[in-house]
Design a protein around this motif. Structure first.
Motif, PDB file in Angstrom:
ATOM      1  N   ALA A   1       0.608  29.286  33.483  1.00 30.24           N
ATOM      2  CA  ALA A   1       0.559  30.731  33.696  1.00 30.24           C
ATOM      3  C   ALA A   1      -0.724  31.318  33.122  1.00 30.24           C
ATOM      4  N   ILE A   2      -1.112  30.835  31.959  1.00 29.88           N
ATOM      5  CA  ILE A   2      -2.333  31.325  31.307  1.00 29.88           C
ATOM      6  C   ILE A   2      -3.563  30.962  32.137  1.00 29.88           C
ATOM      7  N   ALA A   3      -3.639  29.701  32.579  1.00 32.48           N
ATOM      8  CA  ALA A   3      -4.790  29.265  33.380  1.00 32.48           C
ATOM      9  C   ALA A   3      -4.850  30.018  34.701  1.00 32.48           C
ATOM     10  N   ALA A   4      -3.700  30.169  35.366  1.00 36.07           N
ATOM     11  CA  ALA A   4      -3.663  30.881  36.650  1.00 36.07           C
ATOM     12  C   ALA A   4      -4.066  32.336  36.479  1.00 36.07           C
ATOM     13  N   SER A   5      -3.645  32.947  35.372  1.00 38.39           N
ATOM     14  CA  SER A   5      -3.980  34.352  35.141  1.00 38.39           C
ATOM     15  C   SER A   5      -5.489  34.546  35.009  1.00 38.39           C
ATOM     16  N   LEU A   6      -6.172  33.564  34.444  1.00 37.66           N
ATOM     17  CA  LEU A   6      -7.623  33.662  34.298  1.00 37.66           C
ATOM     18  C   LEU A   6      -8.300  33.714  35.664  1.00 37.66           C
ATOM     19  N   PHE A   7      -7.795  32.933  36.625  1.00 41.33           N
ATOM     20  CA  PHE A   7      -8.365  32.973  37.975  1.00 41.33           C
ATOM     21  C   PHE A   7      -8.056  34.301  38.649  1.00 41.33           C
ATOM     22  N   VAL A   8      -6.792  34.719  38.596  1.00 42.07           N
ATOM     23  CA  VAL A   8      -6.374  35.967  39.237  1.00 42.07           C
ATOM     24  C   VAL A   8      -7.165  37.149  38.698  1.00 42.07           C
ATOM     25  N   VAL A   9      -7.237  37.248  37.400  1.00 42.29           N
ATOM     26  CA  VAL A   9      -7.921  38.384  36.768  1.00 42.29           C
ATOM     27  C   VAL A   9      -9.427  38.306  36.979  1.00 42.29           C
ATOM     28  N   GLY A  10      -9.981  37.102  36.970  1.00 44.01           N
ATOM     29  CA  GLY A  10     -11.421  36.953  37.191  1.00 44.01           C
ATOM     30  C   GLY A  10     -11.841  37.435  38.561  1.00 44.01           C
ATOM     31  N   VAL A  11     -11.120  37.002  39.591  1.00 43.79           N
ATOM     32  CA  VAL A  11     -11.450  37.415  40.964  1.00 43.79           C
ATOM     33  C   VAL A  11     -11.226  38.907  41.141  1.00 43.79           C
ATOM     34  N   THR A  12     -10.091  39.411  40.664  1.00 41.15           N
ATOM     35  CA  THR A  12      -9.776  40.832  40.821  1.00 41.15           C
ATOM     36  C   THR A  12     -10.789  41.713  40.110  1.00 41.15           C
ATOM     37  N   SER A  13     -11.211  41.298  38.929  1.00 40.06           N
ATOM     38  CA  SER A  13     -12.202  42.071  38.177  1.00 40.06           C
ATOM     39  C   SER A  13     -13.546  42.086  38.894  1.00 40.06           C
ATOM     40  N   ALA A  14     -13.942  40.945  39.462  1.00 43.66           N
ATOM     41  CA  ALA A  14     -15.218  40.871  40.179  1.00 43.66           C
ATOM     42  C   ALA A  14     -15.225  41.816  41.377  1.00 43.66           C
ATOM     43  N   VAL A  15     -14.092  41.925  42.059  1.00 44.50           N
ATOM     44  CA  VAL A  15     -13.998  42.846  43.197  1.00 44.50           C
ATOM     45  C   VAL A  15     -14.000  44.301  42.710  1.00 44.50           C
ATOM     46  N   SER A  16     -13.250  44.574  41.637  1.00 41.92           N
ATOM     47  CA  SER A  16     -13.113  45.944  41.142  1.00 41.92           C
ATOM     48  C   SER A  16     -14.419  46.511  40.598  1.00 41.92           C
ATOM     49  N   VAL A  17     -15.255  45.652  40.020  1.00 44.24           N
ATOM     50  CA  VAL A  17     -16.470  46.158  39.392  1.00 44.24           C
ATOM     51  C   VAL A  17     -17.412  46.798  40.398  1.00 44.24           C
ATOM     52  N   VAL A  18     -17.319  46.402  41.669  1.00 39.49           N
ATOM     53  CA  VAL A  18     -18.192  46.971  42.699  1.00 39.49           C
ATOM     54  C   VAL A  18     -17.961  48.470  42.838  1.00 39.49           C
ATOM     55  N   SER A  19     -16.696  48.878  42.904  1.00 37.80           N
ATOM     56  CA  SER A  19     -16.378  50.297  43.050  1.00 37.80           C
ATOM     57  C   SER A  19     -16.844  51.098  41.845  1.00 37.80           C
ATOM     58  N   HIS A  20     -16.651  50.560  40.662  1.00 37.05           N
ATOM     59  CA  HIS A  20     -17.090  51.261  39.450  1.00 37.05           C
ATOM     60  C   HIS A  20     -18.614  51.360  39.390  1.00 37.05           C
ATOM     61  N   ALA A  21     -19.295  50.311  39.815  1.00 40.16           N
ATOM     62  CA  ALA A  21     -20.759  50.322  39.797  1.00 40.16           C
ATOM     63  C   ALA A  21     -21.313  51.395  40.730  1.00 40.16           C
ATOM     64  N   ARG A  22     -20.693  51.568  41.864  1.00 36.78           N
ATOM     65  CA  ARG A  22     -21.142  52.589  42.811  1.00 36.78           C
ATOM     66  C   ARG A  22     -21.048  53.993  42.228  1.00 36.78           C
ATOM     67  N   ASN A  23     -20.131  54.184  41.286  1.00 34.95           N
ATOM     68  CA  ASN A  23     -19.950  55.490  40.656  1.00 34.95           C
ATOM     69  C   ASN A  23     -20.630  55.588  39.298  1.00 34.95           C
ATOM     70  N   GLY A  24     -21.507  54.625  39.003  1.00 35.01           N
ATOM     71  CA  GLY A  24     -22.285  54.667  37.769  1.00 35.01           C
ATOM     72  C   GLY A  24     -21.489  54.429  36.512  1.00 35.01           C
ATOM     73  N   ARG A  25     -20.390  53.672  36.603  1.00 33.49           N
ATOM     74  CA  ARG A  25     -19.538  53.454  35.442  1.00 33.49           C
ATOM     75  C   ARG A  25     -19.668  52.035  34.882  1.00 33.49           C
ATOM     76  N   VAL A  26     -20.821  51.398  35.103  1.00 35.03           N
ATOM     77  CA  VAL A  26     -21.046  50.052  34.574  1.00 35.03           C
ATOM     78  C   VAL A  26     -22.344  50.037  33.772  1.00 35.03           C
ATOM     79  N   ARG A  27     -22.285  49.626  32.495  1.00 33.19           N
ATOM     80  CA  ARG A  27     -23.469  49.458  31.651  1.00 33.19           C
ATOM     81  C   ARG A  27     -23.880  47.987  31.778  1.00 33.19           C
ATOM     82  N   TRP A  28     -24.804  47.703  32.694  1.00 38.20           N
ATOM     83  CA  TRP A  28     -25.112  46.331  33.085  1.00 38.20           C
ATOM     84  C   TRP A  28     -25.648  45.476  31.947  1.00 38.20           C
ATOM     85  N   ARG A  29     -26.602  45.994  31.190  1.00 45.43           N
ATOM     86  CA  ARG A  29     -27.213  45.195  30.117  1.00 45.43           C
ATOM     87  C   ARG A  29     -26.159  44.792  29.092  1.00 45.43           C
TER      88      ARG A  29
END
Length: 290
Positions: free
Chosen positions: A45-73
Motif C-alpha cells: 500500500a505504501i509503495a503503490a501510494s507513492l506512484f499514485v501520489v507522484g503521478v497525480t501531483s505531477a499533473v496537478s502542478v501544471v494548473s498551479h503553475a499557470r496561476n503563478g502558485r509555484v516557486r520553482w527554484r
C-alpha cells in the motif's frame, strides 16, 4: 468489477481533490484506502501510494503553475534533496515491519496536524517574497524525503507546513510548490521500495486515473478558499486521519477514543475560558493581529 474495487476508485477521487486543493493529504488517504479497503499489505500500500501520489501531483502542478502558485527554484532544490532522502527511506522501509510503518505514519500526521492548526505563533500571516536559503531548503528536503520514503507519504503534509511555517510562503504558493516536490520525492521513494515489493499494476493504474480526475477539481478550488481556513482545515483533516490509523493499528476501542476526544475538548474549553496564558488564546490573538 467488484464492489470493493468500485469503492476504492471512488475514494481515490478524494485523493486527487486533496492534492489539488491542499498540496498534500494524498498519501494520508491513499495508504488507508489501499490497506484497509483494497486489502493490500502495508508495504504494498505504501509503495503503490507513492506512484499514485507522484503521478497525480505531477499533473496537478501544471494548473498551479499557470496561476503563478509555484516557486520553482525552492521546489526543485527541495525536491532534489528530498529525492535522495526518499530513495534511502524507501530502501529502509522495505525491511521495517508494516505495523511499525503505519504507526510511525500516524505519529508524523499528529505532529503535523498540531503545527498546522497552531500556526506561526506571534508572526504575521504575510507571505515571504524571497527564495528560501539553499542550505535550509536542502536540509529540510533531506529530512522530509527520508520520512517520505520510510512511511510512504508523498510528503505534502510535511512539505506544506515546512514551506508555510518555516519558509514563510503563503498557503496557496506552498500548496503549488509542494506538488512539484511531492512528485519528485514520490518517484524516488517508489524506486527504493520496488527493490523489495511487487505491485498490482492494474489496480494501481486504476486508482491513479481516479486520483488524477479528482485533482482537476481540487486545483479549481485552490486559491478560492481563504488561506486561514485552508491551513486549519488541513490540520484538522490530518488529525482525524491519524486517529483512525492509530485506532486500526493498535486495536483501540472506539469508546476509548471518544472518551479521550471528550476529555481533550473539555480541557481546551477550560483552558480558553479560565487560563489567561492559555496557548489556544495566544494563538488566536496572534492570528487576529495578523
Amino acid at each position: 468489477m467488484t464492489a470493493t474495487l468500485v469503492i476504492t476508485l471512488l475514494l481515490s477521487v478524494l485523493v486527487g481533490v486533496s492534492l489539488g486543493l491542499l498540496g498534500g493529504g494524498g498519501s494520508i488517504l491513499t495508504v488507508p484506502i489501499l490497506a484497509y479497503v483494497a486489502g493490500l499489505e502495508a508495504k504494498e500500500a505504501i509503495a503503490a501510494s507513492l506512484f499514485v501520489v507522484g503521478v497525480t501531483s505531477a499533473v496537478s502542478v501544471v494548473s498551479h503553475a499557470r496561476n503563478g502558485r509555484v516557486r520553482w527554484r525552492t521546489g526543485l532544490i527541495f525536491g532534489a534533496a528530498g529525492m535522495a532522502g526518499a530513495f534511502v527511506g524507501g530502501l529502509l522501509g522495505g525491511f521495517i515491519p508494516g505495523t511499525v510503518l503505519m504507526i510511525a505514519f500516524a505519529l508524523m500526521m499528529l505532529a503535523t496536524a498540531a503545527a498546522m492548526v497552531r500556526g506561526r505563533r506571534g508572526q504575521a500571516a504575510a507571505p515571504a517574497t524571497h527564495e528560501l536559503p539553499v542550505l535550509k531548503v536542502v536540509l529540510e528536503g533531506l529530512v522530509v524525503g527520508l520520512v517520505t520514503g520510510i512511511v510512504g507519504a508523498g510528503g505534502g503534509f510535511l512539505v506544506v507546513p515546512a514551506l508555510v511555517l518555516l519558509g514563510g510562503l503563503s498557503m496557496s504558493v506552498a500548496v503549488g510548490t509542494s506538488l512539484l516536490v511531492i512528485a519528485m520525492k514520490s518517484f524516488a521513494g517508489l524506486a527504493g521500495y520496488l527493490t523489495t515489493v511487487q505491485l498490482d499494476w492494474p489496480l494501481v493504474l486504476g486508482v491513479t486515473a481516479a486520483a488524477v480526475a479528482g485533482s482537476f477539481v481540487g486545483a479549481r478550488l485552490a486559491g478560492v478558499i481563504p488561506e486561514q481556513v485552508l491551513r486549519k482545515g488541513f490540520g484538522v483533516f490530518v488529525l482525524v486521519m491519524a486517529v483512525l490509523v492509530l485506532v486500526q493499528e493498535l486495536s483501540v476501542p472506539l469508546w476509548a477514543v471518544g472518551a479521550l476526544v471528550g476529555l481533550v475538548g473539555v480541557a481546551a474549553v477550560v483552558c480558553w475560558l479560565a487560563v489567561r496564558s492559555c496557548p489556544l488564546r495566544r494563538t488566536r490573538t496572534a492570528v487576529a493581529v495578523a
